[in-house]
Design an enzyme around this catalytic site. Structure first.
Site, PDB file in Angstrom:
ATOM      1  N   SER A 214      -3.073  -6.356   3.038  1.00  0.00           N
ATOM      2  CA  SER A 214      -2.055  -5.340   2.825  1.00  0.00           C
ATOM      3  C   SER A 214      -0.934  -5.884   1.930  1.00  0.00           C
ATOM      4  CB  SER A 214      -1.528  -4.840   4.177  1.00  0.00           C
ATOM      5  OG  SER A 214      -0.816  -3.646   4.033  1.00  0.00           O
TER       6      SER A 214
ATOM      7  N   HIS B  76      -7.576   0.648   7.749  1.00  0.00           N
ATOM      8  CA  HIS B  76      -6.802  -0.160   6.816  1.00  0.00           C
ATOM      9  C   HIS B  76      -7.347  -1.579   6.815  1.00  0.00           C
ATOM     10  CE1 HIS B  76      -3.616  -1.492   4.331  1.00  0.00           C
ATOM     11  NE2 HIS B  76      -2.819  -1.973   5.261  1.00  0.00           N
TER      12      HIS B  76
ATOM     13  N   ASP C  60      -9.234   4.203   3.468  1.00  0.00           N
ATOM     14  CA  ASP C  60      -8.027   3.502   3.921  1.00  0.00           C
ATOM     15  C   ASP C  60      -6.825   4.424   3.765  1.00  0.00           C
ATOM     16  OD1 ASP C  60      -5.752   1.818   4.167  1.00  0.00           O
ATOM     17  OD2 ASP C  60      -6.907   0.083   3.489  1.00  0.00           O
TER      18      ASP C  60
END
Length: 517
Positions: free
Chosen positions: A231, A484, A457
């Site tokens: 991320s 995610h 996602d």
């Protein structure tokens, strides 16, 4: 909610971020740094004094995890300002899990957030299915980013009482649509006062953290960096790749942030991803009896608004001393959208809300905020806010308002119906941007890297993974799924095998690799 949800979906705070104006040249420069400057030699030559991790724990969970005697912890000293290495220094907490075999070197990991604890992430990776093969080959190392977790000084912007009242949000930070200029000025001053000074919070951006990571690489004894970033960690990895391309051996970036995109495009895309995930949840829910969003998915947005908008004016009491606010309810749902396995918990929570109860939504919210058993909050979200304010470009109130209206159009289920003016929540931050966009412009000298991107996602749209891979000239592992990120912590043999083989062999992954969750 999954036990390791925080690491699969580190709150999207990083994805709701961007840049400022006018930093020192050492921080804002995008010039490559291939070798340590002579005045940094003492930092690069330091030795880590490893010992017990017990004194490094900052959460209830880590108190237990860090008691493991196989873990080793130390403090790394770095300059606050790399442009002034003879000035003030700070310390970063570092945790190492020694390889179970003969190590090729270290694998530095970052769980995103930004500001989620890298130490905690490294300690808990051993519990995941994809870990053993990597553990035989690498010492796994996590560090707490400057100002956060076990690193010092520590970012502190709000009191615990202010945190309980939802002044800081896990997903949308301070919610600039409700803040006045005096409030944005006050929070910047409060962050400086509580964190050791304006100079501290002015050096909490990704450019400085990438320099920290290179210093850590050298102190660990590695000629080149092996890195796994998730991320926000994909932004940090991309900045490192731009700054130190010759120092990269392998780099896996999962749950991508596209380095070409500024805050407006990025946030609108992300909100569209949230709406897509919400619509998919509503479709699943509609198949079951008693769905709180109704039997027609096309009407789920309207039904959701009917459930949560009353909380704007009348927060729902929970227990004797808590209340569920509109902000708390919405961010709990967003947090639950990050992974499809958590959707049943979201449905359960919304069913309770329809019956006038808010306990489950509040529990999800508290988990996102890292509320501890003693009522204390960690500073992870405040660290995320500080990173955000050092990395993002500036928007005028008119631009911020226009952007938020585009975001609401992309995700109508998140529209509160108030149509208010908005402000840039970082408008009075004492420093300018650490990044300019695009923040990767030259990949010459960078070896093959690997981007992992999940097609469904909600927080890192697949097109952003494609964009990052294109920018870095990286291999792209496309993963069919609705969550995610996918590498190491999802327990998928296809994904983990490709990732492990790439990290161990340092050879490009198969072109157009594909897996399914």
């Amino acid at each position: 909610m999954s036990r390791f949800a925080r690491f699969r979906r580190p709150l999207a705070v990083a994805l709701l971020s961007s840049v400022l104006v006018g930093c020192s040249a050492s921080t804002a420069s995008t010039d490559r740094v291939d070798e340590a400057l002579p005045e940094l030699t003492a930092f690069y030559d330091q030795k880590l004094d490893y010992g017990s991790c017990a004194g490094f724990a900052t959460t209830d969970r880590d108190v237990k995890a860090f008691a493991n005697k196989q873990l080793q912890c130390a403090r790394l000293t770095v300059p606050l300002d790399y442009g002034n290495p003879k000035g003030r220094t700070i310390q970063l907490g570092v945790l190492k899990v020694a390889a179970t075999g003969e190590p090729k070197g270290s694998l530095v990991v970052n769980p995103g957030g930004p500001a989620s604890s890298g130490m905690s992430f490294a300690a808990q990776l051993k519990d995941f299915k994809g870990y053993p093969r990597i553990a035989r080959q690498f010492d796994v190392v996590g560090f707490d980013m400057r100002g956060t977790g076990a690193s010092t000084p520590s970012v502190d912007c709000l009191t615990d009482a202010e945190r309980r009242n939802d002044l800081l949000m896990a997903i949308n930070l301070f919610g600039g649509e409700t803040w006045t200029e005096n409030e944005t000025r006050r929070v910047a001053a409060s962050c400086a006062d509580g964190s050791g000074g304006a100079d501290v919070i002015s050096h909490l951006g990704s450019r400085d953290t990438a320099r920290d990571m290179d210093l850590l690489r050298a102190v660990l004894g590695d000629e080149q960096l092996n890195y796994f970033g998730f991320s926000y960690g994909t932004r940090l990895g991309a900045v490192y790749a731009q700054t130190f391309p010759g120092k990269v051996r392998t780099m896996v970036l999962d749950g991508a942030m596209d380095p070409r995109l500024g805050i407006e495009k990025r946030m609108v895309d992300q909100y569209a991803g949230f709406q897509q995930a919400f619509d998919a949840l509503a479709t699943d829910c509609a198949r079951a009896a008693g769905c709180p969003l109704g039997t027609d998915p096309a009407k789920a947005t309207s039904r959701f608004q009917q459930l949560v908008r009353p909380l704007l004016d009348r927060p729902l009491p929970v227990g004797t001393d808590r209340r569920l606010t509109y902000r708390g309810a919405v961010e709990a749902v967003l947090f639950g959208l990050y992974h499809s396995t958590d959707w049943p918990t979201v449905v359960k929570a919304l069913t309770e809300l329809a019956a006038g109860q808010g306990r489950t939504l509040l529990a999800i919210r508290d988990g996102a905020h890292e509320l501890q058993a003693d009522g204390r909050y960690t500073n992870m979200l405040e660290g995320a806010f500080a990173t955000h304010c050092n990395d993002r470009e500036r928007l005028s109130p008119q631009q911020e308002t226009a952007m938020r209206r585009q975001m609401q159009a992309a995700a109508p289920f998140l529209d509160d119906g108030r149509n208010r003016q908005a402000r840039d929540i970082c408008e009075h931050w004492p420093a300018g941007p650490s990044l300019t966009y695009p923040y990767v412009t030259d990949t010459d000298g960078l070896p093959p890297t690997l981007v992992v991107s999940v097609t469904g996602d909600p927080a890192s749209p697949h097109q952003h993974g494609i964009g990052l891979a294109k920018t870095l000239g990286a291999g792209l592992l496309t993963v069919d799924g609705k969550q995610h990120g996918a590498a190491l912590v999802a327990g998928n043999d296809c994904v983990d095998s490709i990732v492990a083989t790439y990290l161990i062999d340092a050879k490009a992954a198969p072109a157009d690799a594909h897996c399914a969750l």
